[in-house]
Scaffold this motif. Structure first.
Motif, PDB file in Angstrom:
ATOM      1  N   LEU A 230       0.835  -1.195   0.000  1.00 13.55           N
ATOM      2  CA  LEU A 230       0.000   0.000   0.000  1.00 13.55           C
ATOM      3  C   LEU A 230       0.872   1.249   0.000  1.00 13.55           C
ATOM      4  N   ILE A 231       0.348   2.308  -0.586  1.00 13.40           N
ATOM      5  CA  ILE A 231       1.023   3.609  -0.563  1.00 13.40           C
ATOM      6  C   ILE A 231       0.019   4.650  -0.104  1.00 13.40           C
ATOM      7  N   SER A 232       0.384   5.400   0.933  1.00 14.71           N
ATOM      8  CA  SER A 232      -0.492   6.464   1.421  1.00 14.71           C
ATOM      9  C   SER A 232       0.106   7.822   1.078  1.00 14.71           C
ATOM     10  N   ARG A 233      -0.755   8.717   0.657  1.00 10.75           N
ATOM     11  CA  ARG A 233      -0.385  10.113   0.422  1.00 10.75           C
ATOM     12  C   ARG A 233      -1.497  10.977   0.990  1.00 10.75           C
ATOM     13  N   VAL A 234      -1.143  11.854   1.928  1.00  8.54           N
ATOM     14  CA  VAL A 234      -2.120  12.717   2.582  1.00  8.54           C
ATOM     15  C   VAL A 234      -1.617  14.144   2.490  1.00  8.54           C
ATOM     16  N   ASP A 235      -2.464  15.045   1.969  1.00  9.66           N
ATOM     17  CA  ASP A 235      -2.042  16.412   1.675  1.00  9.66           C
ATOM     18  C   ASP A 235      -2.277  17.406   2.801  1.00  9.66           C
ATOM     19  N   ARG A 236      -2.981  16.998   3.855  1.00 13.70           N
ATOM     20  CA  ARG A 236      -3.214  17.915   4.967  1.00 13.70           C
ATOM     21  C   ARG A 236      -3.474  17.104   6.227  1.00 13.70           C
ATOM     22  N   PRO A 237      -3.159  17.667   7.398  1.00 15.23           N
ATOM     23  CA  PRO A 237      -3.441  16.950   8.645  1.00 15.23           C
ATOM     24  C   PRO A 237      -4.925  16.625   8.747  1.00 15.23           C
TER      25      PRO A 237
END
Length: 316
Positions: free
Chosen positions: A26-33
């Motif tokens: 899996l790959i996670s990418r989160v742009d804001r808290p």
């Protein structure tokens, strides 16, 4: 340099649903808290390449950032959130599902003296450590295979085994090794965790669950608390409230019925415990989740509010 390449690969291959072309990766990418959110951890390795994440399990809080990894060896109710992320520098993470059968196979193949000695008692179900260079190197080589479809089918299973071996022989190896041992303290607790998950709406006697798990009552209490950071009854409550929250997204007008479906005979107790867990009454929280009302500033629980996984390890 490994973290630099790791960030590049994660950025290139991130998808909205966090899946990849390699099963279990899996790959996670989160742009804001994000606000603290309840979830279940799964049995997973999670490596942070950029940003930071906070995970709460019972009264324990785990925080890890770039160059660190988290191992969850039991599927536990957690509350988690990414705490450092923005569009210019998103939080980036690598995840690998840990399969007990794969761990067991490696343990059987290991030679005498290859496996570190285990300590006494069951390890915590979640642990955080700095990622050693050898582990990061294997993770990078796994992600490179996303650019090499011809090699992926043959080499990905080999690199998975290497990553598992690095975990088994690493700082958190005790927890990972017990994942593959059928008679370990952690496996006995996992059996109880599965039973409570499957029968969360039913009352139970701790003595009966301990017997089903193959432990004395005292050993069961001790090991369950060590692994989950909760008592069996507290664990059941976490599962009930999480399930109630899911049900309320589809039945927001039937708070009493939802409470009864997850095992609460007393509507007042259900509402009280729900509010303590999620920071607002069931009906108001259901409306918020469905986006039908505005929540006043300060109404949401603070980021340190306890929730069940983690910020979502599964999103790891």
């Amino acid at each position: 340099m490994r973290l630099e390449e790791l960030r590049t690969l994660l950025t290139r291959h991130a998808r909205p649903d966090w899946t990849t072309a390699i099963d279990g990766v899996l790959i996670s990418r989160v742009d804001r808290p994000d606000p603290p959110e309840p979830s279940t951890s799964g049995t997973v390795l999670a490596v942070i390449a950029q940003g930071a994440k906070r995970l709460a399990l019972g009264d324990r809080v785990y925080e890890y950032g770039a160059g660190q990894y988290l191992v969850a060896s039991v599927d536990l109710p957690v509350t988690g959130q990414f705490t450092r992320a923005d569009p210019d520098r998103p939080a980036l993470g690598f995840g690998l599902t840990l399969e007990p059968s794969a761990v067991a196979e490696l343990l059987l193949q290991a030679g005498p003296g290859d496996i570190p000695r285990a300590g006494a008692g069951a390890p915590s179900g979640i642990a955080v450590s700095d990622a050693p260079p050898a582990l990061l190197d294997a993770v990078v080589r796994m992600l490179r295979l996303l650019d090499e479809p011809r090699d992926r089918a043959v080499l990905a299973p080999l690199v998975k085994r290497e990553i598992l071996w690095r975990l088994i022989t690493g700082e958190q190896g005790a927890a990972v090794r017990q994942l593959g041992l059928a008679d370990s303290g952690l496996s006995h607790v996992s059996r109880a965790v599965r039973w409570i998950r499957e029968h969360y709406a039913e009352p139970f006697r701790v003595e009966d669950v301990a017997r089903m798990s193959g432990m004395s009552v005292s050993a069961f209490y001790r090991n369950f608390q060590a692994v989950t950071a909760m008592s069996p009854i507290q664990f059941q409550k976490q599962i009930r409230l999480q399930e109630a929250r899911l049900l309320l997204t589809t039945s927001p007008g039937d708070v009493t019925g939802v409470g009864q479906r997850v095992g609460y005979d007393n509507p007042s107790q259900f509402s009280r415990e729900y509010r303590r867990q999620f920071g607002m009454p069931p009906s108001q929280d259901a409306a918020r989740l469905r986006g039908t009302v505005r929540i006043p500033a300060g109404a949401l629980p603070c980021e340190c509010a306890t929730k069940r996984e983690s910020c979502k390890s599964e999103r790891e």
